[in-house]
Design a protein around this motif. Sequence first.
Motif: not given
Length: 87
Positions: A56-83
Amino acid sequence: MSDGIASLLDSRRPCFALPGAFFSYPRVYAADLEHIFARHWLFLASEPEIPEAGDYRTYQIGPYPIFILRQDDGSLAAFHNTCRHRG
């Protein structure tokens, strides 16, 4: 748009560098985040940067935390961390 930003925009001179306030004024930064970065897709990483499942990789764009994850099936997923309490 606030009067401060409007007056900065009015003070621009064609073919000259922007006044320093464009780079240091907090209201300009907030306006950039709201009107540009929060409204458009942004490039964060190329696919080879996250090669293996679980990487995975994590990013911060202004106040917005974002992370991108390589899933078990090989696909990529991106999440906006709002929790806030678990993020």
